[in-house]
Each structure stands twice: as structure tokens, then as C-alpha cells.
Design an enzyme around this catalytic site. Sequence first.
Site, PDB file in Angstrom:
ATOM      1  N   GLU A 393       7.857  31.408  -2.283  1.00  0.00           N
ATOM      2  CA  GLU A 393       6.828  31.578  -3.309  1.00  0.00           C
ATOM      3  C   GLU A 393       6.127  32.930  -3.185  1.00  0.00           C
ATOM      4  OE1 GLU A 393       7.725  27.292  -3.135  1.00  0.00           O
ATOM      5  OE2 GLU A 393       7.215  28.768  -1.580  1.00  0.00           O
ATOM      6  N   GLN A 415       7.702  25.736  -8.510  1.00  0.00           N
ATOM      7  CA  GLN A 415       8.352  24.459  -8.805  1.00  0.00           C
ATOM      8  C   GLN A 415       7.343  23.329  -9.008  1.00  0.00           C
ATOM      9  OE1 GLN A 415      11.122  22.348  -5.886  1.00  0.00           O
ATOM     10  NE2 GLN A 415      12.553  23.389  -7.278  1.00  0.00           N
ATOM     11  N   ALA A 417       2.933  23.035  -8.703  1.00  0.00           N
ATOM     12  CA  ALA A 417       1.744  23.854  -8.482  1.00  0.00           C
ATOM     13  C   ALA A 417       1.209  23.702  -7.064  1.00  0.00           C
ATOM     14  CB  ALA A 417       0.658  23.485  -9.486  1.00  0.00           C
ATOM     15  N   HIS A 460       2.577  16.729  -4.655  1.00  0.00           N
ATOM     16  CA  HIS A 460       3.197  17.034  -5.942  1.00  0.00           C
ATOM     17  C   HIS A 460       2.290  16.627  -7.106  1.00  0.00           C
ATOM     18  CE1 HIS A 460       6.602  16.916  -3.168  1.00  0.00           C
ATOM     19  NE2 HIS A 460       7.296  17.617  -4.048  1.00  0.00           N
TER      20      HIS A 460
END
Length: 657
Positions: A393, A415, A417, A460
Site C-alpha cells: 500500500e 483493497q 480501506a 474489513h
Amino acid sequence: MAVVAEIDLKALYRALLLPRLIEERMLRLIRQGRLSKWFSGYGQEAIAVGCTWALEARDYILPMHRNLGVWTTRGVPLRPLFCQLMGRDGGFTKGRDRTFHFGLPAYRIIGMISHMAAMLPVACGLGLAARLKQEDFVVLAFTGEGGTREGDFHEALNLAAVWKLPVIFVVENNGYGLSTPAREAIPVENVADAAVGYGMVGAVIDGNDVLAVIEAVRRAAERARAGEGPTLLEMKTFRMRGHEEASGTKYVPKALLEQWRKKDPIDRFEALLEQEGVLSREERQAIRAELEAAVWEATEFALAQPEVQSTLEREQAELFAPPFLALRKAEPSERELRFVDAISEALRLAMEQDERVLLMGQDIAEYGGVFKVTEGFVERFGKERVRNTPIIESGAVGAALGLALEGFKPVVEIQYADFISCAFNQIVNNLATTHYRWGQPVNVTIRAPFGGGIGAGPFHSQCKEAWFCHVPGLKVVVPATPEDAKGLLLTAIEEPNPVLFFEHKLLYRAVSGLVPEGIYHVPLGQARIVRAGTDATIVTYGVGVHWALEEAAWWAERGVSLEVIDLRTLVPWDRETVLASVARTGRVLVLHEATRTAGFGAELAAEIAEAGFMWLDAPIMRVAAADLPVPFAPTLEAQVFSARPRLRPALEQLLRF
């Protein structure tokens, strides 16, 4: 050494001596109390000068704060350079940053930020730009040996090797990271030995031999221009002064300092000049006197300049590059699209319209991304513009900055946040500050699927938009409808400032709506009243808009009229629309899915209370998630954590007051 015959040794001597004389002058000014701080590269000049000498004018260099010789060898004028170094009016950053924390694109120099190794991914982005433009410029980036322990070092080297980028990584191993000797931080003798782990060429160079530096960099540049990928060069040298001058060198053994003093790069080069019969002692003294006079004149000029002055209004006006204003209105033709399809269509149209738009992220190419937003894109636009990245990232966002510096409009998909924390430094310290510090527009869009409601657990499901609202220099967008998702994303891609674009995962396939065809733009910073009302105002964004509309419909059946405002953009947010609504209704509730403490709702409530207190007939209510990590079990998330069940009781309390 074969390289000697190809070099104007007299010109090289002048280039090598100039930063040394500046060093000596700066140290005298510190002792005189006329300069407060100096990061000395005394004894390391051969690296900066040699690397710069070996490259061509079109090649990029990303120096650090001991690489004065890069700037002088590239011919940066001394007067404004010294104004910059001394924080005086006339410097390159208008007093907004110090030393070499800025870029001079005209000289193909991109300066550092203070975080070690952070510019190495940026070098990868510049190298990728060279490939995409089919130009043969090379990028050379410096880091210290301490910085090689940072994640950005690993991510950048890995990315450059995988994509065979024309990047030269130079590790300036000067023995110490502040006061920590390298042997206590690095478990191997040679950092360059790591090159084999990335599948690239590595070499250890005598960094105090300017000719050896030139030869090594030239070889690396030739490989890069030939498409053979990156090189890792470790330049061995020593830091003869403190980390910065005030810190001193008491922690360094005197014998070690004496050992390296005998290897001084200026003394060694002068001995070579004597040996080759190039410059006599008298000629060298004349050159020294000439350069000393130039340095003295430039420093005295800088010190005579006034302190930097400004106003709050001017500083705020220059935080961002001028926004994208060539907004295109929507065509009257509409059809129904899901939220996810509206985002996909925006990306497709932007890429069709402008070849400078490219996508980067994990699994976004053949796989189409975990949410299939980019499904079919690689077949349509090719792998050069739809690029799978490794799991990096920070590396991906840093590379996006490099691409933006070369005029591209990169869109990075995080992919989930939740993983954006791995890129935090690049976003908040690099992207966010670049324009304010040295006036460079940064057209980077970061797409971040966020939010809960799908039973995905604590890593997630998070809503972390408030992190970035606190950072000056970033724009933050959170669409709630397919129409806005498409129009706002098209605007974000054109915006010459970094934009974080948060897309709620729950809305991807759960929400559909009429969406205009073709390209159109929704302006950033403009809220929308999605339902008019008279009794109270709900200010919200993202999934909260749908919760608020459901609740407003329920209350309408009971004779209560609620106004619902969708902010759409959090930075900048539309104060005028919100305050006008509060003036009409006299009551306000702020709603968001993110946790309550220090959520963006706190900022909204504070601003409304300060600017609209005279209109309020009741205390401002805030409804948000519980201050907990997002639980995995759907029942826990919906009943304990979620803000949704708290909305109706809060409205009842607000309306009763």
C-alpha cells in the site's frame, strides 16, 4: 581508472569543492550564531557530486539532507538556495519547509520528506512514467543505511525489480543513524548484498572516491536505459559531523573519526590531480578563493533578506492547487445502475477520455478487484494502464505521487480501506503536504472500499475517513448514491489535489439509481438536500443517507418533517448549505457510521454550535457507532456496534426538547 580520461577533471574539482566550501561557511555561521541548524554532509561530498555528474540533465534525482552536492552540481542558483536553507524570504518554499524538503522540477530534483526511505516509492513512480512515456530518463534516489530498515525501502526495491523500472537506489552508508552505529541496526556488513533478494544488480562502492562513484552510477544508468531494470548501490562513507550540527559527535570514537579523516574525498581527489598534473596547488588555491567569494556573497545576500512574512488567508489559499472547475453537466439521458457499476463506468470513461489515467492496486487486473469494479478493464486498456501491484500500500501510493509529478492521473485502489493504514505516511506526510510546501499539484485519487454491515469483522469493516479529514491538504469524498458516485469520481480524477474516495461496500450491490450517461461532474464541496423538511435537520453522508431517508419516511407518517442533507464531500464540506438548513429547522442531528469519539460528526457539531448557535432550539445530537472495534458476528455488529439502532431514540430526544 578508465573513467579519468573521459572527465573534465578541472570542472569536476570545482563541483566537488563547492559543497565543501558551503559546508565550511555554514559551520562558521553556526558558531557565530547567525544560523540555527545545519545537517552536514562534510566528508560525503563525493557521493552527491559523483552521482549527479554521472547522470544526464533529463534524469531525476531524489536527494536527502546531506546531498547538497546534488543541488550545486545541477547548477541551482546559490542566492535562492541559501535563502531556502536559512529560512529567509526568497527561498523555494516561502518559508514552509526547510533545507531540501522541496522539489525543483526544472532541475529534475525532487527533495525529501523527513521520513526515511519515503521517497524511494516516489522514484518508482517516476521510473514507471519513463517507461509509459517511452522515454529513456533514469531516476536515482538516495537513502541512508538506517532507512534501509524501513518498509518503504523493501516495497520500493521489490516494485522496481518486478516492473523492471529504470531506478538506481543509492544507499549512503555513513556509519551512523543519529547516534546509533550501523552495526547495531543492520545485521550484515553490506546492505548491497540484499540486491540478490530482489533479483537486481548490487554493488558496494567507495563513496569517498568520486571517480568510483561516477563509474558505478554510469554503469547502473546504462543498464536502466537498456531496459535491464534497477540497481542497488551502497556507497561507503562516514558522517564526520553530528546528525545535525548541534548534536555533536561525542558518541563517535576519536580513532574512527581519524581513520575516515584520512580518506577525505577532497584530499584524495586533489592528490589525483597532482598525480595527473591537472591542477597545481596555486591553481587550486585560486579556484578555492573564487568559489569562497561566491559562497560568501550568496550567504551574506541571504542573511540580509527579510524574514518570511505571510497572512493566514494567503497560506490557506495556497494549501491546495486551484481546483478542477471545468465541470461538465449531466446529459438528460439516464438509466438505472448499481452503485458498483456507476463507479466502474466512471473509471472506464475517464480512461477512455485521457490516456494519462491509469489504475494500480492489488488484484485489479485479470481478477477485476475483489469487488469486481475493474472487471474487464485489463482486456480493454492493457496491463500497462491496469496494473496489479504487490501487497505494498505504501509503495503503491508513493509510486502514484511519482506518476503525478510526471503528469499522470493515477487512481490507486486500496483493497479494503482498513489497509490504508499501511500507506498512512505517504498519504498524510507526502501527498498532503507537497503542494503547500513547494507548489506542485498532486493529482492522485485513492479509492477505498469501507464500512460495515456485511459481517466482515474488525479488519474489513472500519470507517476511518475522519483520520484524513484532520490532515490539511487532502480532499475526502464519500458518495451515497450511484449518480453521485460516478460524478464525484470523475471530478476526483481530474482534481489536481490528492483525493480520498471512500466507497461503501454495503452500497455496491444493494443500492441502484438513475445515472446519467457519458461524462459529467459533481463538484467537490457541495452538499445536497436529499429530502426537504421543517422540524429538524439530519446531516450525514455515505450509508447514513439511506438510514436517514428511511427514518425520515417513518417520521413523515407521524406528521414530523425531517430535512436530510448528504454532505457528499467531507473536505471541503458545505457549511453554507448545512447552516442554512439549521436556520430553517432549529434542530440538528449529525449521523455517521464511524465510531463516535473524534468522528467527523464531532467537527460538524462543533462548527454548527459555533456558527449557528443563535438558530438552535435544542442541543445538537450526535449518532454514531459505539467506540469498539467492529465485531464479526452480524448480531453484535447490528445490535451493539451499529449507529442505526440509535437513530430513532436520538431523534425522539431531539424533537422533545
